[in-house]
Design a protein around this motif. Sequence first.
Motif, PDB file in Angstrom:
ATOM      1  N   GLY A 144       4.896  -5.351   2.048  1.00 48.80           N
ATOM      2  CA  GLY A 144       5.993  -4.432   1.708  1.00 48.80           C
ATOM      3  C   GLY A 144       5.872  -3.100   2.435  1.00 48.80           C
ATOM      4  N   MET A 145       4.647  -2.555   2.503  1.00 51.00           N
ATOM      5  CA  MET A 145       4.434  -1.289   3.231  1.00 51.00           C
ATOM      6  C   MET A 145       4.776  -1.439   4.701  1.00 51.00           C
ATOM      7  SD  MET A 145       0.822  -0.052   1.565  1.00 51.00           S
ATOM      8  CE  MET A 145       0.673   0.367  -0.177  1.00 51.00           C
ATOM      9  N   ASP A 181       8.518  -1.468   5.124  1.00 51.29           N
ATOM     10  CA  ASP A 181       9.176  -0.210   4.776  1.00 51.29           C
ATOM     11  C   ASP A 181       8.915   0.904   5.788  1.00 51.29           C
ATOM     12  OD1 ASP A 181      10.224  -1.388   2.555  1.00 51.29           O
ATOM     13  OD2 ASP A 181       8.665  -0.651   1.189  1.00 51.29           O
ATOM     14  N   ASN A 182       7.975   0.730   6.708  1.00 50.70           N
ATOM     15  CA  ASN A 182       7.629   1.779   7.690  1.00 50.70           C
ATOM     16  C   ASN A 182       7.929   1.288   9.102  1.00 50.70           C
ATOM     17  OD1 ASN A 182       5.948   4.117   6.293  1.00 50.70           O
ATOM     18  ND2 ASN A 182       5.437   2.172   5.263  1.00 50.70           N
ATOM     19  N   THR A 183       8.680   2.085   9.818  1.00 46.75           N
ATOM     20  CA  THR A 183       9.060   1.727  11.196  1.00 46.75           C
ATOM     21  C   THR A 183       8.188   2.403  12.232  1.00 46.75           C
ATOM     22  OG1 THR A 183      10.682   3.523  11.191  1.00 46.75           O
ATOM     23  CG2 THR A 183      11.455   1.345  10.523  1.00 46.75           C
ATOM     24  N   GLN A 195       2.613   0.982  11.345  1.00 46.52           N
ATOM     25  CA  GLN A 195       2.671  -0.480  11.350  1.00 46.52           C
ATOM     26  C   GLN A 195       1.368  -1.088  11.853  1.00 46.52           C
ATOM     27  OE1 GLN A 195       6.171  -1.677  13.541  1.00 46.52           O
ATOM     28  NE2 GLN A 195       7.460  -1.644  11.708  1.00 46.52           N
TER      29      GLN A 195
END
Length: 600
Positions: A400-401, A404-406, A411
């Motif tokens: 999920g993390m 949710d982070n681009t 990443q």
Amino acid sequence: MKTSPSVPFELKQLPLPIAIIDNNLEIKECSDFFYTFFGLLKSGKQPISLKDLMGEISKPLSKIGKKPIKEFFTRITNKGEVKWYKLILYPSNTKTLFYAHFDEVTKKKMALDFSLQAERIARIGSWEVDLINHKIFWSEMTRQIHEVPKNYVPDLEKGINFYKEGENRDRIIKVVSEAIEKGTSYDVELIIVTAKGNEKWVRAIGNAEMVNGKASKIFGVFQDIDKTKRESIKYKELTDRMRMAVESSNIGIWDYDIVNNNLVWDDNMYSLYQVKKEDFTGVVQAWESTVHPDDKERSLKAVEDAIVGKKEFNTEFRIKTSDGSIRYIHGRGKVFRDDNDNPIRMIGANTDVSRIKKVDNRLRILLNTTEKQNKSLLNFAHIVSHNLRSHSSNLSMLTGMLLDNTSPDKQQRFLEMIRISSERLDETIVQLNEVIKIQTDDHKNFQWVKVKSILENNLEGINALVEEVMPKIQLEMPDTLKVYAIKPYLSSIFLNLLTNSIKYRDPKRKLRLKITASHEQDETIITFKDNGRGIDLKRHGEKLFGMYKTFHGNKDAKGVGLFISKNQMDSMGAVINVESKVDKGTTFSLHFNNKVSNEG
């Protein structure tokens, strides 16, 4: 029968069996239907008191007062039938007269008697567990089956502990857990050890009542099936042996017509006994002639006992073949009877067990090894259900993390954390595989384990949870510190204490967890000290390590973590203690014995 002018209504006209009596239990007035109800004639001698109607008067009726009284009595009708009646006596406003209402309850009484009789004959009891108010009900028959006193007060953990330790207890824990968690029903046959120490087969049937997706109670029936189950097991053993006899060329089948003294052998029997068909007369005496003289009397007695129903035919004897060699034969048979219980037929099998006699000791070792392996498999199931959940949750959070982070940097960081978490999951699976290895030595799984590396691996395995909470964790112990333990158990206990500290942290302050180790005389003590919500030990201390016990109302709390950890510590001969204060924190201390031989 006297009339009562003080009655304020036309009692005679009521279509009910009602009467008015005085303090002396004399009938002063009654409805016309009263006569019809009891099959009485208005003319002739009539009952003038309750004693005339009921016979003996009970103590409550003899002390008639201000409160209503309910009594049951029997009466023989004019047709010679025995009927049951219920009498309810109400005091009137004058307190000197009483209204008596009668009702026939013969069918209800018979149904109740049949129900109780069926319960006694079938030995079926009922039970119910109120999970909200933590109350448990056992019927009288359930108490009888457990062989406990009538005033015995059960609880869920005590009830579970009646099941025989090992496979039976693990099985009931599993099905009860699933019933509470998923609302599933169960129907299992297991062994309990009663309060008097007797092993007994029982059938436990349970259902869960779910409210808003959560079990509010579980209930069901409990049946003593010991006699039928043991007979079923014996019959299954017989059936299995018969099937094996057909499939094996070294086993012979025989059929004995008891009434006509006619014995029929299959081809394998002739080969087994080295007897030619044309030389076999087909009577029992022909078989007797082949039995070793020293075993003949005992073998014939075994046949006679089976025919009269004393015990089934299951014995070993020696035979002498035509070439003079001696063979060991295992004979087993089943007697069939007619409707009058007279023996008419006996069918069985003979097996040459000469080789088995030589390898008997080897088979005993194999059976013991298999039993230990089964126990390890049950332990494996417990650890899988509890420990892998932490790893799967961690991987789910990291995924999920990542989504949710681009940011490429973040990443990459989350991908690295997923890699580490996957490696720890793989290590856990390897450890779980160790649990189910065949055990030929009670201490084969024990080894000197480095404590700090296990803790660091567990923290990496829950890195997503640590990343989310950001606790301050201190590991204060030497890198070389070791304890003598079962490695998968130690890892499981550490993982449970770590995740508990995080799950039950105080949301009003930053979590601080300090893990230390110390030596005191002949033991190593590892402590987990946090500043979380704490536990009210005065209220929950006795049930802290109980199964399905939760103390903080978390939705994800299952109440099995500390229960499993306590059992794993017990299995290693180690001790787990706890100190805690509400709103201050909790300290768990693990005590490991250092006095072991062959230190590594």
